[in-house]
Design a protein around this motif. Structure first.
Motif, PDB file in Angstrom:
ATOM      1  N   UNK A   1      -2.329   7.739   0.288  1.00  0.00           N
ATOM      2  CA  UNK A   1      -2.645   6.313   0.380  1.00  0.00           C
ATOM      3  C   UNK A   1      -1.648   5.611   1.281  1.00  0.00           C
ATOM      4  N   UNK A   2      -2.123   4.547   1.922  1.00  0.00           N
ATOM      5  CA  UNK A   2      -1.241   3.702   2.707  1.00  0.00           C
ATOM      6  C   UNK A   2      -0.418   2.855   1.740  1.00  0.00           C
ATOM      7  N   UNK A   3       0.883   2.803   1.973  1.00  0.00           N
ATOM      8  CA  UNK A   3       1.776   1.977   1.178  1.00  0.00           C
ATOM      9  C   UNK A   3       1.913   0.610   1.840  1.00  0.00           C
ATOM     10  N   UNK A   4       2.042   0.619   3.173  1.00  0.00           N
ATOM     11  CA  UNK A   4       2.198  -0.623   3.927  1.00  0.00           C
ATOM     12  C   UNK A   4       2.036  -0.309   5.406  1.00  0.00           C
ATOM     13  N   UNK A   5       2.083  -1.347   6.222  1.00  0.00           N
ATOM     14  CA  UNK A   5       2.050  -1.183   7.670  1.00  0.00           C
ATOM     15  C   UNK A   5       3.153  -2.040   8.261  1.00  0.00           C
ATOM     16  N   UNK A   6       3.805  -1.528   9.281  1.00  0.00           N
ATOM     17  CA  UNK A   6       4.834  -2.283   9.983  1.00  0.00           C
ATOM     18  C   UNK A   6       4.238  -2.778  11.295  1.00  0.00           C
ATOM     19  N   UNK A   7       4.353  -4.082  11.519  1.00  0.00           N
ATOM     20  CA  UNK A   7       3.721  -4.731  12.660  1.00  0.00           C
ATOM     21  C   UNK A   7       4.798  -5.230  13.609  1.00  0.00           C
ATOM     22  N   UNK A   8       4.613  -4.944  14.901  1.00  0.00           N
ATOM     23  CA  UNK A   8       5.566  -5.396  15.916  1.00  0.00           C
ATOM     24  C   UNK A   8       5.402  -6.896  16.134  1.00  0.00           C
ATOM     25  N   UNK A   9       6.500  -7.608  16.156  1.00  0.00           N
ATOM     26  CA  UNK A   9       6.454  -9.069  16.324  1.00  0.00           C
ATOM     27  C   UNK A   9       5.941  -9.474  17.703  1.00  0.00           C
ATOM     28  N   UNK A  10       6.256  -8.681  18.732  1.00  0.00           N
ATOM     29  CA  UNK A  10       5.778  -9.031  20.076  1.00  0.00           C
ATOM     30  C   UNK A  10       4.378  -8.454  20.283  1.00  0.00           C
TER      31      UNK A  10
ATOM     32  N   UNK B   1      -2.773   0.693  -0.458  1.00  0.00           N
ATOM     33  CA  UNK B   1      -3.763   1.370  -1.290  1.00  0.00           C
ATOM     34  C   UNK B   1      -4.909   1.979  -0.517  1.00  0.00           C
ATOM     35  N   UNK B   2      -5.017   1.679   0.778  1.00  0.00           N
ATOM     36  CA  UNK B   2      -6.087   2.243   1.600  1.00  0.00           C
ATOM     37  C   UNK B   2      -5.957   3.765   1.613  1.00  0.00           C
ATOM     38  N   UNK B   3      -7.023   4.504   1.344  1.00  0.00           N
ATOM     39  CA  UNK B   3      -6.918   5.962   1.333  1.00  0.00           C
ATOM     40  C   UNK B   3      -6.582   6.525   2.717  1.00  0.00           C
ATOM     41  N   UNK B   4      -5.753   7.545   2.755  1.00  0.00           N
ATOM     42  CA  UNK B   4      -5.473   8.306   3.968  1.00  0.00           C
ATOM     43  C   UNK B   4      -6.333   9.551   3.895  1.00  0.00           C
ATOM     44  N   UNK B   5      -7.191   9.742   4.904  1.00  0.00           N
ATOM     45  CA  UNK B   5      -8.122  10.874   4.880  1.00  0.00           C
ATOM     46  C   UNK B   5      -7.971  11.725   6.135  1.00  0.00           C
ATOM     47  N   UNK B   6      -8.332  12.986   5.998  1.00  0.00           N
ATOM     48  CA  UNK B   6      -8.339  13.898   7.144  1.00  0.00           C
ATOM     49  C   UNK B   6      -9.574  13.605   7.984  1.00  0.00           C
ATOM     50  N   UNK B   7      -9.668  14.244   9.130  1.00  0.00           N
ATOM     51  CA  UNK B   7     -10.847  14.048   9.981  1.00  0.00           C
ATOM     52  C   UNK B   7     -12.116  14.473   9.257  1.00  0.00           C
TER      53      UNK B   7
ATOM     54  N   UNK C   1       0.934  -5.936  17.155  1.00  0.00           N
ATOM     55  CA  UNK C   1       0.336  -4.601  17.061  1.00  0.00           C
ATOM     56  C   UNK C   1       0.929  -3.843  15.885  1.00  0.00           C
ATOM     57  N   UNK C   2       0.084  -3.076  15.184  1.00  0.00           N
ATOM     58  CA  UNK C   2       0.595  -2.202  14.120  1.00  0.00           C
ATOM     59  C   UNK C   2       1.401  -1.101  14.790  1.00  0.00           C
ATOM     60  N   UNK C   3       2.664  -0.969  14.396  1.00  0.00           N
ATOM     61  CA  UNK C   3       3.529   0.057  14.969  1.00  0.00           C
ATOM     62  C   UNK C   3       3.350   1.374  14.218  1.00  0.00           C
ATOM     63  N   UNK C   4       3.467   1.296  12.890  1.00  0.00           N
ATOM     64  CA  UNK C   4       3.246   2.498  12.093  1.00  0.00           C
ATOM     65  C   UNK C   4       2.833   2.143  10.677  1.00  0.00           C
ATOM     66  N   UNK C   5       2.243   3.129  10.023  1.00  0.00           N
ATOM     67  CA  UNK C   5       1.854   3.019   8.619  1.00  0.00           C
ATOM     68  C   UNK C   5       2.835   3.841   7.796  1.00  0.00           C
ATOM     69  N   UNK C   6       3.172   3.356   6.631  1.00  0.00           N
ATOM     70  CA  UNK C   6       3.925   4.162   5.665  1.00  0.00           C
ATOM     71  C   UNK C   6       2.881   4.680   4.694  1.00  0.00           C
ATOM     72  N   UNK C   7       2.820   6.001   4.565  1.00  0.00           N
ATOM     73  CA  UNK C   7       1.813   6.609   3.693  1.00  0.00           C
ATOM     74  C   UNK C   7       2.492   7.453   2.627  1.00  0.00           C
ATOM     75  N   UNK C   8       1.907   7.468   1.463  1.00  0.00           N
ATOM     76  CA  UNK C   8       2.424   8.254   0.351  1.00  0.00           C
ATOM     77  C   UNK C   8       1.442   9.357   0.003  1.00  0.00           C
ATOM     78  N   UNK C   9       1.979  10.541  -0.252  1.00  0.00           N
ATOM     79  CA  UNK C   9       1.153  11.683  -0.641  1.00  0.00           C
ATOM     80  C   UNK C   9       1.783  12.380  -1.832  1.00  0.00           C
ATOM     81  N   UNK C  10       0.942  13.090  -2.579  1.00  0.00           N
ATOM     82  CA  UNK C  10       1.422  13.878  -3.710  1.00  0.00           C
ATOM     83  C   UNK C  10       1.831  13.016  -4.882  1.00  0.00           C
ATOM     84  N   UNK C  11       2.405  13.646  -5.849  1.00  0.00           N
ATOM     85  CA  UNK C  11       2.871  12.947  -7.042  1.00  0.00           C
ATOM     86  C   UNK C  11       1.733  12.489  -7.932  1.00  0.00           C
ATOM     87  N   UNK C  12       2.115  11.930  -9.065  1.00  0.00           N
ATOM     88  CA  UNK C  12       1.163  11.399 -10.027  1.00  0.00           C
ATOM     89  C   UNK C  12       1.578   9.971 -10.354  1.00  0.00           C
TER      90      UNK C  12
END
Length: 196
Positions: free
Chosen positions: A121-130, A108-114, A133-144
């Protein structure tokens, strides 16, 4: 008279509670949703008792017990966890260490431009087990309301995690060039184009 009031309160409370819990707006709102569900199930129990509908009565006595468990879980235990995480984040503002953000707070964290314009919005984050560290964020845009939304994997190096938002470290145009991903099939790693 009581049956008439219960006949109005029960469906209204059930519909309101369903919206509150489905919205997933945090432990407090969800917990209060279960309180309203309890009012609804007591109302339905009253309708069942006064109209001789024993199946309706039995079902809603059981649902009242389930709702009480929901109240305990969301207004008790889960609320305490969220408040603990918020306390740690606030304390980290005054600490010389890096700012803390709780992992469950990513969704739910907002994704904003500079420039600060919200584009998703951020949907989730994938974290490396070793190393954790956060590897990547899954973000959703558009839609209603989540319908017709597009999802992308955004490399953590292409974004800056803040207290109240995830800020793009790449241009919005470059972000929009990233391939979309299926909501139920995320990659093992973000696409190379995501790296700033």
């Amino acid at each position: 008279m009581i049956a008439t009031i219960a006949g109005w309160v029960a469906p209204a409370a059930t519909m309101i509670a369903a919206m509150m819990t489905a919205a997933n707006l945090g432990a407090r709102v969800t917990g209060w949703g279960f309180v309203v569900f309890t009012i609804g199930s007591i109302g339905w129990s009253t309708v069942g008792l006064t109209s001789g509908q024993t199946n309706l009565l039995a079902t809603n006595i059981f649902l009242t017990l389930v709702n009480i468990v929901g109240i305990w879980r969301w207004l008790g235990r889960q609320r305490a966890y969220e408040e603990g995480a918020e306390a740690a984040a606030e304390k980290s503002d005054r600490s010389p260490r890096a700012r803390l953000v709780n992992a469950t707070g990513f969704a739910g964290l907002p994704l904003v431009t500079e420039g600060g314009e919200k584009i998703g919005n951020v949907v989730d984050a994938m974290i490396a087990c070793d190393g954790g560290r956060i590897d990547y964020f899954v973000v959703g845009t558009g839609g209603v309301a989540g319908i017709d939304q597009q999802f992308r994997a955004l490399d953590a190096d292409a974004a800056q995690l803040g207290k109240d938002a995830l800020k793009l470290g790449i241009s919005q145009a470059r972000f929009e060039e990233l391939p979309t991903i299926a909501p139920d099939d995320w990659p093992a790693e973000p696409p190379p184009a995501a790296v700033a």
